[in-house]
Design an enzyme around this catalytic site. Structure first.
Site, PDB file in Angstrom:
ATOM      1  N   LYS A  38       0.864  -1.184   0.000  1.00  0.00           N
ATOM      2  CA  LYS A  38       0.000   0.000   0.000  1.00  0.00           C
ATOM      3  C   LYS A  38       0.890   1.220   0.000  1.00  0.00           C
ATOM      4  O   LYS A  38       1.823   1.327   0.800  1.00  0.00           O
ATOM      5  CB  LYS A  38      -0.881  -0.002   1.268  1.00  0.00           C
ATOM      6  N   GLN A  72       7.193   3.864   3.988  1.00  0.00           N
ATOM      7  CA  GLN A  72       5.793   3.427   4.010  1.00  0.00           C
ATOM      8  C   GLN A  72       5.609   2.142   4.831  1.00  0.00           C
ATOM      9  O   GLN A  72       4.569   1.958   5.456  1.00  0.00           O
ATOM     10  CB  GLN A  72       5.322   3.217   2.562  1.00  0.00           C
ATOM     11  N   LYS A  81       5.344   3.368   8.446  1.00  0.00           N
ATOM     12  CA  LYS A  81       4.155   4.205   8.575  1.00  0.00           C
ATOM     13  C   LYS A  81       2.894   3.341   8.597  1.00  0.00           C
ATOM     14  O   LYS A  81       2.031   3.489   9.464  1.00  0.00           O
ATOM     15  CB  LYS A  81       4.093   5.168   7.380  1.00  0.00           C
ATOM     16  N   LYS A 115       5.406   1.733  -3.043  1.00  0.00           N
ATOM     17  CA  LYS A 115       5.318   3.089  -3.604  1.00  0.00           C
ATOM     18  C   LYS A 115       5.590   3.008  -5.096  1.00  0.00           C
ATOM     19  O   LYS A 115       6.270   2.092  -5.557  1.00  0.00           O
ATOM     20  CB  LYS A 115       6.378   3.996  -2.961  1.00  0.00           C
ATOM     21  N   GLY A 127      -2.814   8.259  -4.221  1.00  0.00           N
ATOM     22  CA  GLY A 127      -2.208   9.519  -4.650  1.00  0.00           C
ATOM     23  C   GLY A 127      -0.932   9.846  -3.895  1.00  0.00           C
ATOM     24  O   GLY A 127      -0.595   9.236  -2.897  1.00  0.00           O
ATOM     25  N   ASP A 128      -0.208  10.809  -4.420  1.00  0.00           N
ATOM     26  CA  ASP A 128       0.967  11.414  -3.772  1.00  0.00           C
ATOM     27  C   ASP A 128       1.206  12.699  -4.570  1.00  0.00           C
ATOM     28  O   ASP A 128       0.307  13.165  -5.282  1.00  0.00           O
ATOM     29  CB  ASP A 128       2.186  10.466  -3.808  1.00  0.00           C
ATOM     30  N   THR A 186      -4.901  13.356   5.265  1.00  0.00           N
ATOM     31  CA  THR A 186      -3.490  13.520   5.652  1.00  0.00           C
ATOM     32  C   THR A 186      -3.311  14.808   6.454  1.00  0.00           C
ATOM     33  O   THR A 186      -2.679  14.821   7.516  1.00  0.00           O
ATOM     34  CB  THR A 186      -2.578  13.498   4.416  1.00  0.00           C
ATOM     35  N   ASN A 193      -2.433  18.935  -1.580  1.00  0.00           N
ATOM     36  CA  ASN A 193      -3.447  18.221  -0.811  1.00  0.00           C
ATOM     37  C   ASN A 193      -3.151  18.242   0.695  1.00  0.00           C
ATOM     38  O   ASN A 193      -4.041  18.556   1.503  1.00  0.00           O
ATOM     39  CB  ASN A 193      -3.552  16.776  -1.319  1.00  0.00           C
ATOM     40  N   SER A 215      -6.941   5.555   3.651  1.00  0.00           N
ATOM     41  CA  SER A 215      -6.954   4.684   2.470  1.00  0.00           C
ATOM     42  C   SER A 215      -7.321   3.261   2.876  1.00  0.00           C
ATOM     43  O   SER A 215      -8.091   2.578   2.183  1.00  0.00           O
ATOM     44  CB  SER A 215      -5.573   4.663   1.803  1.00  0.00           C
TER      45      SER A 215
HETATM   46  P1  NDP Z   1       0.560  17.795  -4.042  1.00  0.00           P
HETATM   47  O1  NDP Z   1       1.068  17.468  -5.384  1.00  0.00           O
HETATM   48  O2  NDP Z   1      -0.905  17.916  -3.821  1.00  0.00           O
HETATM   49  O3  NDP Z   1       1.244  19.113  -3.476  1.00  0.00           O
HETATM   50  C1  NDP Z   1       2.623  19.213  -3.350  1.00  0.00           C
HETATM   51  C2  NDP Z   1       2.965  20.628  -2.948  1.00  0.00           C
HETATM   52  O4  NDP Z   1       4.343  20.694  -2.645  1.00  0.00           O
HETATM   53  C3  NDP Z   1       2.709  21.634  -4.034  1.00  0.00           C
HETATM   54  O5  NDP Z   1       2.409  22.865  -3.467  1.00  0.00           O
HETATM   55  C4  NDP Z   1       4.038  21.664  -4.762  1.00  0.00           C
HETATM   56  O6  NDP Z   1       4.262  22.855  -5.500  1.00  0.00           O
HETATM   57  C5  NDP Z   1       5.001  21.540  -3.613  1.00  0.00           C
HETATM   58  N1  NDP Z   1       6.224  20.874  -4.083  1.00  0.00           N
HETATM   59  C6  NDP Z   1       6.309  19.643  -4.639  1.00  0.00           C
HETATM   60  N2  NDP Z   1       7.573  19.369  -4.979  1.00  0.00           N
HETATM   61  C7  NDP Z   1       8.277  20.451  -4.636  1.00  0.00           C
HETATM   62  C8  NDP Z   1       9.647  20.762  -4.723  1.00  0.00           C
HETATM   63  N3  NDP Z   1      10.523  19.909  -5.254  1.00  0.00           N
HETATM   64  N4  NDP Z   1      10.040  21.981  -4.246  1.00  0.00           N
HETATM   65  C9  NDP Z   1       9.150  22.849  -3.713  1.00  0.00           C
HETATM   66  N5  NDP Z   1       7.838  22.594  -3.612  1.00  0.00           N
HETATM   67  C10 NDP Z   1       7.415  21.419  -4.051  1.00  0.00           C
HETATM   68  O7  NDP Z   1       1.155  16.640  -3.092  1.00  0.00           O
HETATM   69  P2  NDP Z   1       0.689  16.222  -1.632  1.00  0.00           P
HETATM   70  O8  NDP Z   1       0.202  17.399  -0.878  1.00  0.00           O
HETATM   71  O9  NDP Z   1      -0.171  15.036  -1.757  1.00  0.00           O
HETATM   72  O10 NDP Z   1       2.075  15.714  -1.001  1.00  0.00           O
HETATM   73  C11 NDP Z   1       2.941  16.571  -0.267  1.00  0.00           C
HETATM   74  C12 NDP Z   1       3.870  15.727   0.590  1.00  0.00           C
HETATM   75  O11 NDP Z   1       3.101  14.927   1.494  1.00  0.00           O
HETATM   76  C13 NDP Z   1       4.747  14.730  -0.162  1.00  0.00           C
HETATM   77  O12 NDP Z   1       5.953  14.566   0.529  1.00  0.00           O
HETATM   78  C14 NDP Z   1       3.951  13.431  -0.079  1.00  0.00           C
HETATM   79  O13 NDP Z   1       4.772  12.299  -0.246  1.00  0.00           O
HETATM   80  C15 NDP Z   1       3.425  13.551   1.340  1.00  0.00           C
HETATM   81  N6  NDP Z   1       2.243  12.753   1.691  1.00  0.00           N
HETATM   82  C16 NDP Z   1       1.101  12.815   0.956  1.00  0.00           C
HETATM   83  C17 NDP Z   1       0.001  12.081   1.340  1.00  0.00           C
HETATM   84  C18 NDP Z   1      -1.304  12.178   0.611  1.00  0.00           C
HETATM   85  O14 NDP Z   1      -2.255  11.546   1.067  1.00  0.00           O
HETATM   86  N7  NDP Z   1      -1.434  12.946  -0.461  1.00  0.00           N
HETATM   87  C19 NDP Z   1       0.044  11.179   2.492  1.00  0.00           C
HETATM   88  C20 NDP Z   1       1.277  11.249   3.229  1.00  0.00           C
HETATM   89  C21 NDP Z   1       2.326  11.992   2.819  1.00  0.00           C
HETATM   90  P3  NDP Z   1       4.028  22.853  -7.091  1.00  0.00           P
HETATM   91  O15 NDP Z   1       2.572  22.625  -7.278  1.00  0.00           O
HETATM   92  O16 NDP Z   1       4.524  24.169  -7.543  1.00  0.00           O
HETATM   93  O17 NDP Z   1       4.866  21.700  -7.600  1.00  0.00           O
HETATM   94  O1  2IT Z   2       2.890   8.860   1.572  1.00  0.00           O
HETATM   95  C1  2IT Z   2       1.751   8.398   1.750  1.00  0.00           C
HETATM   96  O2  2IT Z   2       1.443   7.823   2.805  1.00  0.00           O
HETATM   97  C2  2IT Z   2       0.760   8.570   0.692  1.00  0.00           C
HETATM   98  N1  2IT Z   2       1.052   9.201  -0.322  1.00  0.00           N
HETATM   99  C3  2IT Z   2      -0.610   7.969   0.831  1.00  0.00           C
HETATM  100  C4  2IT Z   2      -0.590   6.510   0.490  1.00  0.00           C
HETATM  101  C5  2IT Z   2      -1.923   5.835   0.436  1.00  0.00           C
HETATM  102  O3  2IT Z   2      -1.931   4.660   0.063  1.00  0.00           O
HETATM  103  O4  2IT Z   2      -2.954   6.442   0.753  1.00  0.00           O
END
Ligand code: NDP
Ligand code: 2IT
Length: 444
Positions: free
Chosen positions: A90, A111, A114, A126, A165-166, A209, A240, A376
């Protein structure tokens, strides 16, 4: 040389050019040192750590797709199935030009622990691609997602491996991927999470998240005599995780004054307007300059800078290694007392050590952002029983899970005389269940 040092060295030699993977392994194994030392002979004989740091399986594949001008592009797709000791693989799918095997392996490795911390039956995996969704039309996104799933569908399934998603993968991308999976495999099953509500998605998964991050932060603060209510919070990211972290922080009475994307950052002295941020990021898919243009209280700055704003609590919610030693020094100098990671590994090892050495409450991502994957897993449960639960039911379970995670890592740290070291606590608590399951299942 100790067993831990030997395995860290092997990981570096055998996986060259994967610095993020080395970093994640180092952080985990360093804090497991006490546990490993207590069982060193047996773990070594069973090659337990070697099995832990080597993925069960990894796929790398070609993803050809056609743009709106008829030009063909080729991206690389990945899925790393890291560890299935406690459940089906997952973990999310990252779509970002920086994606390579080392990034996916670091994320897959994190992961494992976590997912174990959630208390739910999910293994670690992943995937993703170096595809850049920015500036693409909906048709181009669909073309990429269909091509990606045409290959990925061979390796996943509701009881084997369930992506989500990620970065760069949200509801739109999950929808296109789900449609293609169903079309090729002929199966209507919960093979992906983060689905839309009309086709098997769970209420509260979108928020999970960010909300989960605040539920855990709230509990950590309360247990340390602090309060999120009235705190000044800085957040990085505007995706997100960041959006729903900001929303929940405000609901709990905090003032959130920053957010950022990959080109710049916002300081809004009146507090971030979440409705405006959602409109710009979720609907228009536009840049933060539009936020500043629409809001007189906001300043827009190019580049990086949210950590320079004085705060009580810092929540990095964008990407890996976005908070380095210099940033940590500024946070401490400005009186920040807590950092909780919404992103995966946003704090460098040196910065983490500095924050901990300065008695900053530090909640690592594998605990603090586990609410996404936990929800999830709740989506998987709902799909299996072909029912859907109310927002309140899912959100209530999420709150319980996050509070339990905090107490599990707090207890694990105390058991090993490292009270308050939540990094060690998270790694130990996550590891214990996985090791128990791996040991029970024999040498596989
Ligand atoms: P999104 O794509 O929705 O948003 C990512 C954000 O971070 C955007 O604002 C983006 O800016 C910015 N960003 C991405 N890469 C960079 C970079 N290299 N330098 C500067 N800014 C950056 O992703 P999420 O919000 O889903 O994910 C954010 C973090 O949280 C990641 O580390 C992800 O692995 C982690 N995560 C996500 C989960 C989920 O359920 N979605 C669960 C657990 C962890 P821009 O749009 O300009 O690229
Ligand atoms: O980093 C993470 O935990 C995620 N992007 C979510 C993974 C998931 O299966 O919901």
């Amino acid at each position: 040389m100790s067993y831990v040092d030997q395995v860290i060295e092997e990981v570096i030699t055998k996986n060259p050019a994967e610095p993020e993977f080395h970093q994640a392994v180092k952080e985990v194994l360093e804090s497991l040192r006490v546990v490993v030392e207590a069982n060193e002979e047996q773990f070594k004989k069973d090659a337990l750590l070697e099995r832990l740091v080597n993925p069960e399986r990894q796929f790398k594949f070609r993803v050809p797709w056609v743009d709106d001008n008829g030009q063909v592009h080729v991206n690389t797709g990945y899925r790393v199935q890291f560890n299935s000791a406690i459940g089906p693989y997952k973990g999310g799918l990252r779509l970002h030009p920086s994606v390579n095997l080392g990034i996916i392996k670091f994320l897959g490795f994190e992961q494992i622990f976590k997912n174990s911390l959630t208390g739910l039956p999910i293994g670690g995996g992943k995937g993703g691609s170096d595809f850049d969704p920015k500036g693409k039309s909906d048709r181009e996104i669909m073309a990429f997602c269909q091509s990606f799933m045409t290959e990925l569908c061979k390796y996943i399934g509701a009881d084997t491996d369930v992506p989500a998603g990620d970065i760069g993968t949200g509801a739109r991308e999950i929808g296109y991927m789900f449609g293609q999976y169903k079309r090729i495999r002929g199966l209507y099953e919960g093979v992906l999470t983060g689905k839309g509500l009309s086709y098997g998605g769970s209420l509260a998964r979108t928020e999970a998240t960010g909300y989960g991050l605040l539920y855990l932060t709230d509990e950590m603060l309360k247990c340390n005599g602090k309060d999120i209510n009235g705190a000044t919070v800085v957040v990085s990211g505007a995706g997100n995780v960041a959006i729903y972290a900001i929303q929940k922080a405000q609901q709990l009475g905090a003032k959130v004054v920053t957010c950022s994307d990959s080109t710049g950052w916002i300081y809004d002295k009146d507090g971030i307007d979440v409705a405006l941020l959602k409109e710009i990021k979720e609907v228009k898919r536009a840049r933060l300059t539009e936020y500043a243009a629409a809001r007189p209280s906001a300043e827009y700055h190019e580049g990086k800078g949210v950590w320079t704003i004085p705060c009580d609590v810092a929540l990095p919610c964008a990407t890996q290694n976005e908070l380095d030693l210099d940033d940590a020094k500024v946070l401490v100098a400005n009186g920040c007392y807590a950092v909780a990671e919404g992103a995966n590994m946003p704090t460098t090892l040196e910065a983490t050590e500095y924050l901990q050495a300065n008695n900053i409450l530090f909640a690592p991502g594998k605990a603090a952002n586990a609410g996404g994957v936990a929800t999830s897993a709740l989506e998987m449960s709902q799909n299996s029983e072909r029912l859907s639960w109310s927002f309140e039911e899912v959100d209530g379970k999420l709150q319980n899970i996050m509070v339990n995670i905090f107490h599990n890592l707090d207890d694990a740290a105390k058991r090993y005389n490292m009270e308050g070291n939540y990094v060690a606590g998270a790694n130990i608590a996550g590891f214990e269940k996985v090791v128990d399951a791996m040991t029970a299942q024999g040498i596989v």
